[in-house]
Write an enzyme that holds these catalytic residues in place. Structure first.
Site, PDB file in Angstrom:
ATOM      1  N   SER A  64       0.829  -1.199   0.000  1.00  0.00           N
ATOM      2  CA  SER A  64       0.000   0.000   0.000  1.00  0.00           C
ATOM      3  C   SER A  64       0.870   1.259   0.000  1.00  0.00           C
ATOM      4  CB  SER A  64      -0.887  -0.020   1.245  1.00  0.00           C
ATOM      5  OG  SER A  64      -1.674   1.138   1.293  1.00  0.00           O
ATOM      6  N   GLY A 116      -3.695   3.548   1.071  1.00  0.00           N
ATOM      7  CA  GLY A 116      -4.428   3.565   2.336  1.00  0.00           C
ATOM      8  C   GLY A 116      -5.635   4.482   2.263  1.00  0.00           C
ATOM      9  N   ASN A 139       9.368   9.019   4.080  1.00  0.00           N
ATOM     10  CA  ASN A 139       8.228   9.708   3.483  1.00  0.00           C
ATOM     11  C   ASN A 139       7.279  10.137   4.574  1.00  0.00           C
ATOM     12  OD1 ASN A 139       5.302   8.500   3.383  1.00  0.00           O
ATOM     13  ND2 ASN A 139       6.708   6.762   3.485  1.00  0.00           N
ATOM     14  N   ASN A 184      -6.518  -1.447   1.592  1.00  0.00           N
ATOM     15  CA  ASN A 184      -5.863  -0.955   2.803  1.00  0.00           C
ATOM     16  C   ASN A 184      -6.763   0.068   3.488  1.00  0.00           C
ATOM     17  OD1 ASN A 184      -4.008   1.018   4.357  1.00  0.00           O
ATOM     18  ND2 ASN A 184      -2.702  -0.748   3.995  1.00  0.00           N
ATOM     19  N   ASN A 206      -4.708  -0.947   8.441  1.00  0.00           N
ATOM     20  CA  ASN A 206      -3.490  -0.174   8.631  1.00  0.00           C
ATOM     21  C   ASN A 206      -3.474   0.405  10.044  1.00  0.00           C
ATOM     22  OD1 ASN A 206      -1.468   1.749   8.598  1.00  0.00           O
ATOM     23  ND2 ASN A 206      -1.991   2.563   6.589  1.00  0.00           N
ATOM     24  N   CYS A 252       0.483   3.437  10.087  1.00  0.00           N
ATOM     25  CA  CYS A 252       1.032   4.596   9.382  1.00  0.00           C
ATOM     26  C   CYS A 252       1.594   5.581  10.407  1.00  0.00           C
ATOM     27  CB  CYS A 252      -0.030   5.298   8.541  1.00  0.00           C
ATOM     28  SG  CYS A 252       0.597   6.817   7.803  1.00  0.00           S
ATOM     29  N   GLY A 286      12.846   0.938   2.594  1.00  0.00           N
ATOM     30  CA  GLY A 286      13.945   0.603   1.704  1.00  0.00           C
ATOM     31  C   GLY A 286      14.843  -0.456   2.314  1.00  0.00           C
ATOM     32  N   GLY A 313       9.355  -5.037   3.981  1.00  0.00           N
ATOM     33  CA  GLY A 313      10.406  -4.172   4.513  1.00  0.00           C
ATOM     34  C   GLY A 313      11.684  -4.336   3.717  1.00  0.00           C
TER      35      GLY A 313
END
Lengths: 255, 304
Positions: free
Chosen positions: B21, B46, B69, B99, B128, B131, B218, B244
């Site tokens: 997502s 999401g 982000n 999501n 979710n 976040c 990342g 991940g």
């Protein structure tokens, strides 16, 4: 075959245009064929994220497109160290370019590195019936690149061309150059805002090419936003600079 | 592709790869690059009960082996999604995961009530609770096992759709969060969402992100994710979707060995939109050479 692809290709040419700016030619016939002025490419630079650059020119015969890179950080420094043959990953052409459909007269305005997309626009318009005027603004004479004697040149410092900003350059245009034109502008945010105001005060439509920190460049991460007017409870909506832009109608943007 | 067939509880997927997502929007942009039907599924951007503009200013900062982000759940709202995106996603011939995000307990229940009528088109709801970029809900709910259990069991009573709880790594004990989800009736957990982080501009002495903090994703976060998947695998009875920093087939295999039954690919798509194509090819080759079905690897890690 997918509509778009990732390219792994090579640098074909690289040369300095000024002390801190390089001009890089990258082999990619697809991009050279398909790109229109105002579009950009995302280029690998040895860092985690690719970097976006407005396309400065294309050579369809050689299958090369060009970008101009001002060295401002680690990523652009790495690009400046590219050599002929350096491998590079490219996405593009990305975003929406300038729309010149039905435009008889255009004023192309560049500030700083906005000179690159404007260069492509000027090259493109040479092959069309659209008449155009170019106004270039630079900080001082050492920054002047991709200039043509026919362009209106301004420098903040006043050591060449008209002293002042693009606005002074625009003010120097003749009524014939101004009337009925559409303005296309690429440069720093503040400069585009003033150029938009200038256009508005002359009753001209103005398109601006926005810049924002990007991650993907293809519209999936929603990181590079441009605030535009919207008829909702917030009064605005965040458009994606990369996918919905980078070219926006000046009137649409919340400055 | 049979060597790559996997199941997450009752959900059969033709591939272990799900687009995470927030890194594939609703699929349209990436479908310009490759045929998304090679994937196990897509997890929608999401969604919230009302449209959200997300956070202002700079939303991305590059970091070592990853990025931060702070998009802040910009999305058109669930009603718009149902009207404009659901059928498009359902037509992609791949698993459709929606999501679901919220600011409060009631937001989540209202969302699930709205989505449940579309259960024929949806394969799973990804809840979710993780976040890090919104001021209320999500991670603040998902850091408390009691809240996780309470929300999950409430949602469980509202729908038969598989409930996948996406958890945050920003807790001391991720196992207690995963167990709470299981006790609440979750069908699976997704591990992990982004790690809360910060980037600083030394010239301005300000955070790069206008939100000050953001979620780190990342390759840098892969070791954290692997550790959490491994820990939770040994504690849980329900399946785990690993997430991940996955950017190669080798990464996927590592997550399976740690205990994943499927994986999500996120940031890799932002760098290489066609990353899942290469990963799929490499996984097929790996399984074929080793004469193994990928799902046989789940939880085969032998600890020292």
């Amino acid at each position: 075959m997918a509509e778009r692809q990732e390219y792994v290709t090579a640098v074909k040419e690289i040369r300095y245009l000024s002390e801190d700016t390089v001009y890089v030619g990258i082999e990619c016939p697809d991009i050279a064929d398909r790109a229109v002025p105002g579009q950009f490419v995302n280029i690998s630079c040895g860092k985690f994220l690719k970097r976006p650059f407005g396309i400065a020119s294309v050579n369809k015969d050689k299958g090369i497109f060009y970008i101009g890179v001002k060295i401002v950080g680690d990523g652009t420094k790495k690009i400046s160290e590219f050599e002929e043959g350096s491998k590079v990953e490219v996405l593009g052409p990305l975003g929406n370019g300038f729309d010149f459909t039905g435009v008889d007269k255009a004023i192309l305005v560049s500030g700083g590195t906005g000179v690159f997309p404007v260069n492509f626009a000027a090259e493109y318009l040479k092959g069309t019936d659209t008449k155009f005027t170019v106004v270039q603004g630079f900080r001082d004479s050492s920054q002047i690149i991709l200039n043509d004697p026919s362009y209106v040149l301004t420098t903040d410092k006043g050591d060449r061309g008209i002293k002042g900003t693009c606005i002074q350059g625009l003010d120097s245009l003749t009524p014939d150059q101004i009337e009925g034109s559409v303005v296309y502008c690429v440069g720093p945010i503040i400069m585009m805002k003033f150029v938009g105001q200038w256009a508005e005060s002359h009753g001209l439509k103005c398109y601006v090419s926005m810049e924002q920190r990007m991650a993907c460049g293809i519209g999936i991460c929603l990181c590079c936003i441009v605030k535009v007017k919207a008829d909702n409870k917030d009064g605005y909506y965040n458009k994606r600079c990369c996918k919905d832009g980078p070219v926006f109608d000046y009137e649409e943007v919340i400055w | 592709m049979s060597l790559l067939n996997v199941s997450v509880g009752s959900v059969d997927l033709k591939s272990p790869l799900i687009l995470a997502s927030g890194t594939c929007n609703f699929g349209r942009e990436l479908s310009e690059y490759y045929d998304l039907s090679i994937l196990g599924g897509l997890s929608s951007k999401g969604l919230t009960i009302k449209p959200r503009a997300g956070n202002p200013g700079v939303r991305v900062a590059e970091c070592e082996a990853g990025m931060l982000n702070c998009v802040g759940l910009q999305n058109p709202g669930v009603d718009y999604f149902i009207e404009n995106d659901l059928d498009y996603m359902a037509g992609l011939d791949t698993g459709l995961i929606v999501n679901v995000a919220g600011h409060s307990h009631d937001d989540y229940t209202a969302m699930v009530r709205k989505l449940d009528p579309y259960k024929d088109k949806i394969d799973a709801l990804e809840i979710n609770l993780s976040c890090p970029n919104v001021k209320s809900g999500c991670m603040s709910i998902g850091s408390d096992p009691n809240e996780i259990k309470a929300i999950t069991s409430d949602l469980r009573s509202l729908t038969d759709l598989p409930l996948w709880i996406k958890l945050t790594p920003n807790v001391t004990d991720v196992r207690s969060c995963a167990l709470a989800a299981q006790q609440g009736g979750a069908d699976a957990v997704v591990l992990i969402n982004t790690l809360l982080g910060m980037a600083i501009d030394i010239k301005t002495r300000r955070p790069v992100l206008t939100n000050n903090t953001g979620g780190y994703s990342g390759p840098a976060i892969k070791p954290v994710a692997l550790r959490m998947v491994s820990e939770c695998y040994r504690a849980l009875d329900i399946p785990i979707i690993g997430c991940g920093g996955i950017s190669s087939a080798k990464d996927v295999i590592e997550f399976f060995i740690a205990g994943a039954s499927a994986v999500e690919i996120g940031t890799a798509s932002l760098i290489h939109p066609t990353a899942p194509v290469k990963i799929t090819e490499d996984l097929e080759e790996y399984c074929s050479i080793n004469n193994i079905e990928l799902k046989e690897l789940t939880g085969t890690l032998q600890l020292w």
